[in-house]
Design a protein around this motif. Structure first.
Motif, PDB file in Angstrom:
ATOM      1  N   LEU A 158       0.819  -1.115  -0.100  1.00 50.69           N
ATOM      2  CA  LEU A 158       0.049   0.163   0.014  1.00 50.69           C
ATOM      3  C   LEU A 158       1.010   1.212  -0.113  1.00 50.69           C
ATOM      4  CD1 LEU A 158      -2.269  -1.465   2.791  1.00 50.69           C
ATOM      5  CD2 LEU A 158      -3.012  -0.922   0.412  1.00 50.69           C
ATOM      6  N   GLY A 159       0.507   2.342  -0.875  1.00 50.55           N
ATOM      7  CA  GLY A 159       1.109   3.467  -1.020  1.00 50.55           C
ATOM      8  C   GLY A 159       2.577   3.615  -1.535  1.00 50.55           C
ATOM      9  N   SER A 160       2.973   2.478  -2.077  1.00 54.33           N
ATOM     10  CA  SER A 160       4.547   2.419  -2.590  1.00 54.33           C
ATOM     11  C   SER A 160       4.490   3.348  -3.829  1.00 54.33           C
ATOM     12  CB  SER A 160       4.996   1.030  -2.881  1.00 54.33           C
ATOM     13  OG  SER A 160       3.868   0.255  -3.569  1.00 54.33           O
TER      14      SER A 160
ATOM     15  N   LYS B 190       2.427   2.765  -6.955  1.00 49.56           N
ATOM     16  CA  LYS B 190       1.884   1.983  -7.941  1.00 49.56           C
ATOM     17  C   LYS B 190       1.015   2.891  -8.957  1.00 49.56           C
ATOM     18  CE  LYS B 190      -0.137  -0.752  -5.319  1.00 49.56           C
ATOM     19  NZ  LYS B 190       0.193  -0.421  -4.127  1.00 49.56           N
ATOM     20  N   THR B 191       0.232   3.605  -8.477  1.00 48.65           N
ATOM     21  CA  THR B 191      -0.575   4.282  -9.399  1.00 48.65           C
ATOM     22  C   THR B 191       0.048   5.252 -10.099  1.00 48.65           C
ATOM     23  OG1 THR B 191      -2.614   3.971  -7.789  1.00 48.65           O
ATOM     24  CG2 THR B 191      -2.943   5.627  -9.435  1.00 48.65           C
ATOM     25  N   THR B 192       0.758   6.273  -9.237  1.00 41.21           N
ATOM     26  CA  THR B 192       1.709   7.118  -9.696  1.00 41.21           C
ATOM     27  C   THR B 192       2.474   6.764 -10.803  1.00 41.21           C
ATOM     28  OG1 THR B 192       1.430   8.186  -7.531  1.00 41.21           O
ATOM     29  CG2 THR B 192       2.977   9.275  -9.226  1.00 41.21           C
TER      30      THR B 192
ATOM     31  N   ASP C  52      -8.211   5.529  -6.890  1.00 43.49           N
ATOM     32  CA  ASP C  52      -7.279   5.315  -7.757  1.00 43.49           C
ATOM     33  C   ASP C  52      -8.056   5.454  -9.086  1.00 43.49           C
ATOM     34  OD1 ASP C  52      -5.378   4.637  -5.737  1.00 43.49           O
ATOM     35  OD2 ASP C  52      -5.028   2.711  -6.583  1.00 43.49           O
TER      36      ASP C  52
ATOM     37  N   GLU D 192      -2.913  -2.736 -11.992  1.00 42.57           N
ATOM     38  CA  GLU D 192      -2.578  -2.496 -10.405  1.00 42.57           C
ATOM     39  C   GLU D 192      -3.177  -3.293  -9.492  1.00 42.57           C
ATOM     40  OE1 GLU D 192      -2.793   1.512  -9.002  1.00 42.57           O
ATOM     41  OE2 GLU D 192      -2.430   0.924  -7.124  1.00 42.57           O
TER      42      GLU D 192
ATOM     43  N   ASN E 231      11.127   2.927  -5.072  1.00 47.39           N
ATOM     44  CA  ASN E 231      10.370   4.389  -5.418  1.00 47.39           C
ATOM     45  C   ASN E 231      10.925   5.367  -4.506  1.00 47.39           C
ATOM     46  OD1 ASN E 231       8.794   5.799  -7.175  1.00 47.39           O
ATOM     47  ND2 ASN E 231       7.067   5.519  -6.073  1.00 47.39           N
ATOM     48  N   LYS E 232      10.428   6.506  -4.905  1.00 49.19           N
ATOM     49  CA  LYS E 232      10.732   7.708  -4.212  1.00 49.19           C
ATOM     50  C   LYS E 232      12.094   8.195  -3.927  1.00 49.19           C
ATOM     51  CE  LYS E 232       6.028   6.482  -2.230  1.00 49.19           C
ATOM     52  NZ  LYS E 232       4.962   6.703  -0.902  1.00 49.19           N
TER      53      LYS E 232
ATOM     54  N   ASP F 264      13.638  10.382  -4.937  1.00 56.29           N
ATOM     55  CA  ASP F 264      13.691  11.916  -4.729  1.00 56.29           C
ATOM     56  C   ASP F 264      13.803  12.328  -3.430  1.00 56.29           C
ATOM     57  OD1 ASP F 264      10.453  12.828  -4.117  1.00 56.29           O
ATOM     58  OD2 ASP F 264      10.799  11.068  -5.315  1.00 56.29           O
TER      59      ASP F 264
ATOM     60  N   SER G  93      11.896   7.616  -9.314  1.00 55.48           N
ATOM     61  CA  SER G  93      11.081   8.477  -8.569  1.00 55.48           C
ATOM     62  C   SER G  93       9.934   8.492  -9.604  1.00 55.48           C
ATOM     63  CB  SER G  93      11.605   9.567  -8.259  1.00 55.48           C
ATOM     64  OG  SER G  93      10.466  10.697  -8.187  1.00 55.48           O
ATOM     65  N   ALA G  94       8.822   8.262  -9.385  1.00 55.68           N
ATOM     66  CA  ALA G  94       7.743   8.195 -10.161  1.00 55.68           C
ATOM     67  C   ALA G  94       7.081   9.438 -10.352  1.00 55.68           C
ATOM     68  CB  ALA G  94       6.367   7.298  -9.600  1.00 55.68           C
ATOM     69  N   LYS G  95       7.590  10.477  -9.290  1.00 52.35           N
ATOM     70  CA  LYS G  95       7.306  11.696  -9.133  1.00 52.35           C
ATOM     71  C   LYS G  95       8.072  12.695 -10.026  1.00 52.35           C
ATOM     72  CE  LYS G  95       5.549  14.572  -5.401  1.00 52.35           C
ATOM     73  NZ  LYS G  95       5.557  14.660  -3.957  1.00 52.35           N
TER      74      LYS G  95
ATOM     75  N   HIS H  11      -2.238   3.365   3.758  1.00 51.07           N
ATOM     76  CA  HIS H  11      -2.445   4.272   2.901  1.00 51.07           C
ATOM     77  C   HIS H  11      -3.862   5.073   3.080  1.00 51.07           C
ATOM     78  CE1 HIS H  11      -1.932   5.811  -1.551  1.00 51.07           C
ATOM     79  NE2 HIS H  11      -2.008   6.916  -0.760  1.00 51.07           N
TER      80      HIS H  11
ATOM     81  N   ASN I  59      -3.051  12.584  -0.139  1.00 52.71           N
ATOM     82  CA  ASN I  59      -2.614  11.071   0.295  1.00 52.71           C
ATOM     83  C   ASN I  59      -1.863  11.235   1.435  1.00 52.71           C
ATOM     84  OD1 ASN I  59      -2.541  11.383  -2.933  1.00 52.71           O
ATOM     85  ND2 ASN I  59      -2.281   9.352  -2.502  1.00 52.71           N
TER      86      ASN I  59
HETATM   87  N1  LIG Z   1       8.097  11.670  -3.112  1.00 50.68           N
HETATM   88  C1  LIG Z   1       7.510  10.661  -3.819  1.00 50.68           C
HETATM   89  N2  LIG Z   1       6.259  10.609  -3.589  1.00 50.68           N
HETATM   90  C2  LIG Z   1       5.752   9.395  -4.371  1.00 50.68           C
HETATM   91  C3  LIG Z   1       6.437   8.969  -5.311  1.00 50.68           C
HETATM   92  N3  LIG Z   1       5.679   8.107  -6.086  1.00 50.68           N
HETATM   93  C4  LIG Z   1       4.261   8.476  -5.418  1.00 50.68           C
HETATM   94  N4  LIG Z   1       4.440   9.254  -4.341  1.00 50.68           N
HETATM   95  C5  LIG Z   1       3.334   9.530  -3.395  1.00 50.68           C
HETATM   96  O1  LIG Z   1       3.198   8.408  -2.783  1.00 50.68           O
HETATM   97  C6  LIG Z   1       1.639   8.324  -2.393  1.00 50.68           C
HETATM   98  C7  LIG Z   1       1.201   6.851  -2.878  1.00 50.68           C
HETATM   99  O2  LIG Z   1       1.337   7.052  -4.179  1.00 50.68           O
HETATM  100  P1  LIG Z   1       0.249   5.958  -4.843  1.00 50.68           P
HETATM  101  O3  LIG Z   1       0.795   6.056  -6.315  1.00 50.68           O
HETATM  102  O4  LIG Z   1      -1.089   6.363  -4.702  1.00 50.68           O
HETATM  103  O5  LIG Z   1       0.568   4.466  -4.453  1.00 50.68           O
HETATM  104  P2  LIG Z   1      -0.338   3.206  -4.411  1.00 50.68           P
HETATM  105  O6  LIG Z   1       0.917   2.020  -4.478  1.00 50.68           O
HETATM  106  O7  LIG Z   1      -1.108   3.085  -5.938  1.00 50.68           O
HETATM  107  O8  LIG Z   1      -1.150   3.168  -3.407  1.00 50.68           O
HETATM  108  P3  LIG Z   1      -2.228   2.002  -3.212  1.00 50.68           P
HETATM  109  O9  LIG Z   1      -2.909   1.910  -4.313  1.00 50.68           O
HETATM  110  O10 LIG Z   1      -3.317   2.485  -2.125  1.00 50.68           O
HETATM  111  O11 LIG Z   1      -1.642   0.688  -2.616  1.00 50.68           O
HETATM  112  C8  LIG Z   1       1.091   9.529  -3.171  1.00 50.68           C
HETATM  113  O12 LIG Z   1       1.242  10.822  -2.233  1.00 50.68           O
HETATM  114  C9  LIG Z   1       2.129   9.953  -4.138  1.00 50.68           C
HETATM  115  O13 LIG Z   1       2.196  11.188  -4.815  1.00 50.68           O
HETATM  116  C10 LIG Z   1       7.832   9.323  -5.795  1.00 50.68           C
HETATM  117  O14 LIG Z   1       8.417   9.099  -6.588  1.00 50.68           O
HETATM  118  N5  LIG Z   1       8.312  10.359  -4.862  1.00 50.68           N
END
Ligand SMILES: Nc1nc2c(ncn2[C@@H]2O[C@H](COP(=O)(O)OP(=O)(O)OP(=O)(O)O)[C@@H](O)[C@H]2O)c(=O)[nH]1
Ligand SMILES: [Mg+2]
Length: 382
Positions: A22-24, A26-28, A57, A105, A176-177, A179, A206-208, A287, A302
């Motif tokens: 959760l929150g890793s 994936k969606t981003t 999502d 996802e 991920n992340k 950054d 970094s997906a961001k 999450h 989030n």
């Molecule tokens: N700083 C940073 N934040 C990120 C990155 N990728 C995603 N996030 C943040 O992490 C949080 C969760 O991102 P999601 O893409 O919703 O994660 P998820 O894995 O799809 O979450 P679930 O579907 O709930 O399991 C959000 O606040 C995103 O903006 C990244 O590369 N860097």
């Protein structure tokens, strides 16, 4: 299992599935990869998944990719593994759009994907699909708390077991992340993961901000066969316990006010208030995610750790007289306690901001024991 159905495809569709806790991210990440594929003139379809209806999502992906003509389908009320037939029905709907790539996802609390989803698809629909390397995304803080035991977590040992199983079935582990990390910390975490999972390809992204995303995509579309690492052994009782410690709440709330209200402030106030209550209850956050939609525009918030501050994204909404708020919370709490805290916090924030909130739909539960209809534990190429 016999080859029972034919799916109509002109050429095999590339399956890019990315799992992870959760929150890793994936969606981003998948949305960012989809945009890159579209720039390469690939036709993309997307399937989201949740244990319940009203999934944040799906709204986010639809908004991020809507103008790019990406069909988005969702499988609800169970993970892909347990809802295999529904998954195939939604895949068929997407195939009507003639995609080159299908992105998916799985729910963040899901594992055993290769045995329960990829292998049955490979056997039943051999010529219709080619799996890309199955990626499992990880958040640096979860690596520190659930693998390295360096930081405190209130998630029990069973959650660390589930997290480990997710990594075990990856073809590629994607840290991920980055950054948020120094280069040194990125190297340290990659080395620690590599030591425990020496067979895996490792990526740091970094997906961001886009770091490492092109390299990851290159590997995904390289033709390297994927979803080949089937778990040789998994204790479903432990897996079920790990899922069941989570309270899972999805709600849709109608918001209305005499005087326009600040959408971003409402979401951050609600997230902060919830986090503070969860802290008191030792309700570790998997999450917490919201999306507020008004006049076809959406903004989201989030929170993925008790120690973090909420972040907001999406379209900046001006002050609004009304909107719809979708709340998704996955928190280590009994469902009744989670529901009470969410209802109380929503009332308090609405009152503070002079907004009338009316809950249209609310589901709160612990995920049921996972019972995939198919499990094929032999490695299957393809
Ligand atoms: N700083 C940073 N934040 C990120 C990155 N990728 C995603 N996030 C943040 O992490 C949080 C969760 O991102 P999601 O893409 O919703 O994660 P998820 O894995 O799809 O979450 P679930 O579907 O709930 O399991 C959000 O606040 C995103 O903006 C990244 O590369 N860097
Ligand atoms: Mg997601």
């Amino acid at each position: 299992m016999s080859s029972s159905r034919k799916l109509s495809v002109k050429k095999p569709v590339k399956m890019i599935f990315s799992g992870g806790f959760l929150g890793s991210g994936k969606t981003t990440a998948l949305a960012a990869l989809a945009k890159r594929l579209i720039e390469k003139e690939q036709r993309v379809g997307f399937i989201t998944n949740d244990q319940s209806e009203n999934l944040v999502d799906t709204i986010i992906v639809r908004q991020m990719l809507a103008d790019l003509g990406v069909p988005v389908e969702e499988v609800v009320k169970g993970c892909f593994c347990c809802k295999f037939d529904e998954l195939i029905e939604h895949v068929e709907k997407i195939l009507a759009h003639d995609p080159d790539v299908l992105m998916g996802e799985p729910v963040g609390s899901c594992t055993d994907f290769v045995a329960a989803v990829a292998n049955p698809i490979k056997i039943q629909y051999r010529d219709a699909f080619r799996f890309a390397p199955f990626s499992i995304m990880v958040d640096p803080e979860r690596v520190r708390s659930l693998i390295l035991n360096e930081t405190q977590t209130d998630f029990p040992e069973d959650v660390a077991y589930l997290f480990g199983k997710q990594l075990e079935e990856a073809d590629t582990i994607v840290l991920n992340k980055v950054d948020l990390l120094t280069e040194k910390e990125t190297r340290r975490l990659l080395a620690a993961i590599g030591e425990r999972y020496p067979q895996k390809k490792l990526m740091a992204v970094s997906a961001k901000d886009g770091t490492g995303m092109d390299e990851w995509l290159e590997d995904l579309i390289s033709g390297r066969p994927g979803a080949n690492t089937v778990l040789s052994q998994i204790d479903y009782d432990r897996y079920a316990r790990a899922e069941a410690v989570l309270g899972w709440l999805n709600a849709a709330v109608k918001l209305q006010a005499e005087q326009p209200f600040d959408a971003g402030r409402l979401m951050t106030s609600l997230a902060t208030r919830l986090r503070d209550r969860f802290k008191i209850e030792k309700g570790e956050i998997g999450h917490l995610k919201f999306v507020l939609t008004s006049s076809g525009k959406s903004m989201w918030a989030n929170l993925t750790h008790l120690a973090a501050e909420p972040t907001v994204g999406g379209e900046k909404l001006d002050r609004l007289p009304r909107g719809t708020l979708i709340i998704n919370a996955r928190v280590k709490l009994e469902p009744e306690d989670l529901e009470t805290i969410v209802r109380d916090s929503l009332d308090a924030v609405s009152r503070d901001m002079s907004v009338r909130s009316e809950i249209d739909d609310l589901q709160c539960f612990s995920p049921a024991y996972p019972e995939p209809p198919h499990i094929i534990r032999e490695p299957i190429e393809g």
